[in-house]
Design an enzyme around this catalytic site. Structure first.
Site, PDB file in Angstrom:
ATOM      1  N   LYS A  78      44.124  34.946  41.271  1.00  0.00           N
ATOM      2  CA  LYS A  78      45.043  35.702  42.131  1.00  0.00           C
ATOM      3  C   LYS A  78      46.288  34.851  42.383  1.00  0.00           C
ATOM      4  O   LYS A  78      46.562  33.929  41.632  1.00  0.00           O
ATOM      5  CB  LYS A  78      44.337  36.094  43.434  1.00  0.00           C
ATOM      6  CG  LYS A  78      43.208  37.101  43.239  1.00  0.00           C
ATOM      7  CD  LYS A  78      43.753  38.445  42.816  1.00  0.00           C
ATOM      8  CE  LYS A  78      42.635  39.448  42.616  1.00  0.00           C
ATOM      9  NZ  LYS A  78      43.126  40.704  42.053  1.00  0.00           N
ATOM     10  N   ASP A 132      40.719  41.769  47.811  1.00  0.00           N
ATOM     11  CA  ASP A 132      41.822  41.130  48.547  1.00  0.00           C
ATOM     12  C   ASP A 132      41.399  40.680  49.940  1.00  0.00           C
ATOM     13  O   ASP A 132      42.117  39.920  50.594  1.00  0.00           O
ATOM     14  CB  ASP A 132      43.016  42.089  48.653  1.00  0.00           C
ATOM     15  CG  ASP A 132      43.679  42.313  47.297  1.00  0.00           C
ATOM     16  OD1 ASP A 132      43.454  41.512  46.379  1.00  0.00           O
ATOM     17  OD2 ASP A 132      44.414  43.305  47.158  1.00  0.00           O
TER      18      ASP A 132
HETATM   19  C1  S3P Z   1      46.100  45.880  42.965  1.00  0.00           C
HETATM   20  C2  S3P Z   1      44.907  45.628  42.349  1.00  0.00           C
HETATM   21  C3  S3P Z   1      44.125  44.411  42.577  1.00  0.00           C
HETATM   22  C4  S3P Z   1      44.541  43.700  43.840  1.00  0.00           C
HETATM   23  C5  S3P Z   1      46.023  43.584  43.966  1.00  0.00           C
HETATM   24  C6  S3P Z   1      46.671  44.953  43.961  1.00  0.00           C
HETATM   25  C7  S3P Z   1      46.814  47.123  42.638  1.00  0.00           C
HETATM   26  O1  S3P Z   1      44.301  43.528  41.490  1.00  0.00           O
HETATM   27  O2  S3P Z   1      43.945  42.426  43.912  1.00  0.00           O
HETATM   28  O3  S3P Z   1      46.377  42.934  45.185  1.00  0.00           O
HETATM   29  O4  S3P Z   1      47.765  47.494  43.354  1.00  0.00           O
HETATM   30  O5  S3P Z   1      46.435  47.768  41.660  1.00  0.00           O
HETATM   31  P1  S3P Z   1      43.488  43.698  40.109  1.00  0.00           P
HETATM   32  O6  S3P Z   1      43.899  44.948  39.474  1.00  0.00           O
HETATM   33  O7  S3P Z   1      43.893  42.503  39.292  1.00  0.00           O
HETATM   34  O8  S3P Z   1      42.047  43.659  40.480  1.00  0.00           O
END
Ligand code: S3P
Length: 446
Positions: free
Chosen positions: A356, A329
């Site tokens: 994203k 992120d």
């Molecule tokens: C998150 C996991 C990440 C991140 C998102 C929040 C979470 O995504 O990019 O902002 O709270 O588990 P991914 O699980 O798709 O990598």
């Protein structure tokens, strides 16, 4: 489609540079931890008390979904009470239950693990951005557990989930994703027997750390994380620390804007979230960690950030592989930092950025070029050779909160005025972003 607070996408923000920032701040509660605390509290037998719940619209979307499933909540004095009804307490006042995850991938992907075990049908949808994000990554394991899920064009929201009695599985996720891992673990709480999950590289581990606070034992053997179902959850009192991913914009700004120094209090320092700090240190920033404490398995503390200029390693700094999920992120912000760093920084293995809230590689490339910067694009990342002189421009955030915040910080380094279109999208994770920023800027454009 539901009557809930949506982020208005109309306003634009103006930032002037070059400038310096100084001061002390705190950031809203961690978004990832807040979602999980709300979901686990809703499944506990009794009332849980959550302090510091994220003020962002994404976490409001999770609460909205829970309320539509019959869970009541009270808010007062910075505390959120969630009246959990146990593992069988969700109900749909209309059938099917109609839920709106708005902009929040975490809401949709994690709550689907719970919906898959309910004795009713749910339809969960989201905004235009979420409708473009793939859900096959959770559909596959949930189907293996017995769930019936129909998605638009096989992978996209809305999802229609027909809950069932789930069976436990062993699942090797092809992607390092905490949302997938958490979805499988949440579903595993309902399944008979042991559900195990592993991922190619470790992603954020908040679910594993939080489950014990709600009375659930989590086992970790090598890379495998497992829970035993059917589980019973106890209510908990939980304090959510400040969000490292929100603090990151300010930490990076302090590291890259000459003469800046910041203290950021009460922020989560879980090592699965702090890789940006480690990269900034590797580039020469000074970062002190003080007031360390552990709450609910999470390490929290204060960071103080300053620097005398940033420099990549001789021959360039390559960022790829297992570190990527730990700063996924923060990569838009790191791209901006790279423009102000001496030498070359290359980011690879970050194809996930393309799915994203926007195609973040595309947005990073477009915004840096619009500011007059140079950047090389790869399918799975980008490379930047700095330092570069940026000049203010009008930038389209595409309604992506992290693009809006990262390029607002770019505007502090650029000469002249930078306008961020759709800046209100920062409310997704950090509604107070511009108010906090205003208190830190100490000198205006030269
Ligand atoms: C998150 C996991 C990440 C991140 C998102 C929040 C979470 O995504 O990019 O902002 O709270 O588990 P991914 O699980 O798709 O990598």
């Amino acid at each position: 489609m539901c009557n809930m607070p949506q982020v208005a996408m109309s306003r634009s923000a103006k930032v002037k540079g070059p400038t310096t920032i100084k001061g002390s701040l705190s950031v809203p509660g961690d978004k990832s931890i807040s979602h999980r605390a709300a979901l686990l509290a809703s499944l506990a037998n009794g009332t849980s008390t959550i302090k510091g719940y994220s003020s962002g619209a994404d976490c409001a979307a999770t609460l909205d979904c829970l309320r539509r499933l019959g869970i009541t909540t009270e808010i007062g004095n910075g505390t959120l009470n969630i009246n959990g009804k146990g593992m069988t307490g969700y109900g749909a006042s209309i059938n099917p239950a109609i839920l709106d995850a708005a902009n929040s991938g975490s809401t949709m992907r994690m709550i689907s693990g719970v919906l898959a075990a309910q004795p009713f049908v749910s339809i969960i949808d989201g905004d235009a951005s979420l409708r473009r994000r793939p859900m096959n990554r959770i559909i596959e394991p949930l189907r293996l557990m017995g769930a019936e899920i129909v998605a638009r064009d096989t992978s996209f929201p809305p999802l229609t989930i027909t809950g069932t009695r789930l069976r436990s599985i062993e699942y090797s996720s092809p992607v390092a994703s905490a949302q997938v891992k958490s979805c499988v673990l949440l579903a595993g709480l309902f399944a008979q027997g042991r559900t195990r999950v592993r991922e190619p590289y470790q992603s954020r581990n908040h679910t594993e750390l939080m489950l014990p606070a709600f009375g659930v034992k989590v086992q970790q053997d090598d890379d495998w994380i497992s829970v035993e179902g059917p589980a019973e959850l106890l209510p908990a009192s939980y304090t959510v620390p400040g969000d490292m991913s929100s603090a990151a914009f300010f930490a990076a700004a302090a590291a890259m804007l000459p003469g800046s120094a910041l203290e950021i209090r009460d922020v989560n320092l879980n090592p699965t979230r702090t890789a940006l700090l480690e990269v900034l240190e590797q580039l020469g920033a000074k970062i002190e960690r003080t007031n360390l404490s552990t709450i609910g398995g999470e390490t929290n503390g204060t960071i103080s950030v300053s620097s005398d200029g940033l420099r990549a390693e001789t021959g360039g700094t390559m960022i790829r592989g297992r570190i990527i999920p730990k700063l996924i992120d923060e990569l838009p912000m790191l791209a901006v930092v790279a423009t102000q760093t001496e030498g070359r920084i290359e980011i690879r293995d970050a194809r996930e950025l393309r799915i994203k809230e926007s195609d973040r590689i595309r947005k990073i490339i477009d915004c840096i070029r619009a500011l007059g910067g140079r950047i090389e694009e790869f399918d799975d990342g980008f490379a930047i050779e700095g330092p570069q002189k940026l000049r203010g421009a009008r930038l389209d955030s595409a309604g992506d909160h992290r693009i809006a915040m990262a390029f607002s910080v770019a505007g502090l380094a650029a000469s002249g005025s930078t306008e961020i279109v759709d800046s209100e999208c920062v409310a997704v994770s950090f509604p107070e972003f511009y108010d906090v920023l205003k208190t830190l800027v100490v000198s205006d454009a030269a």
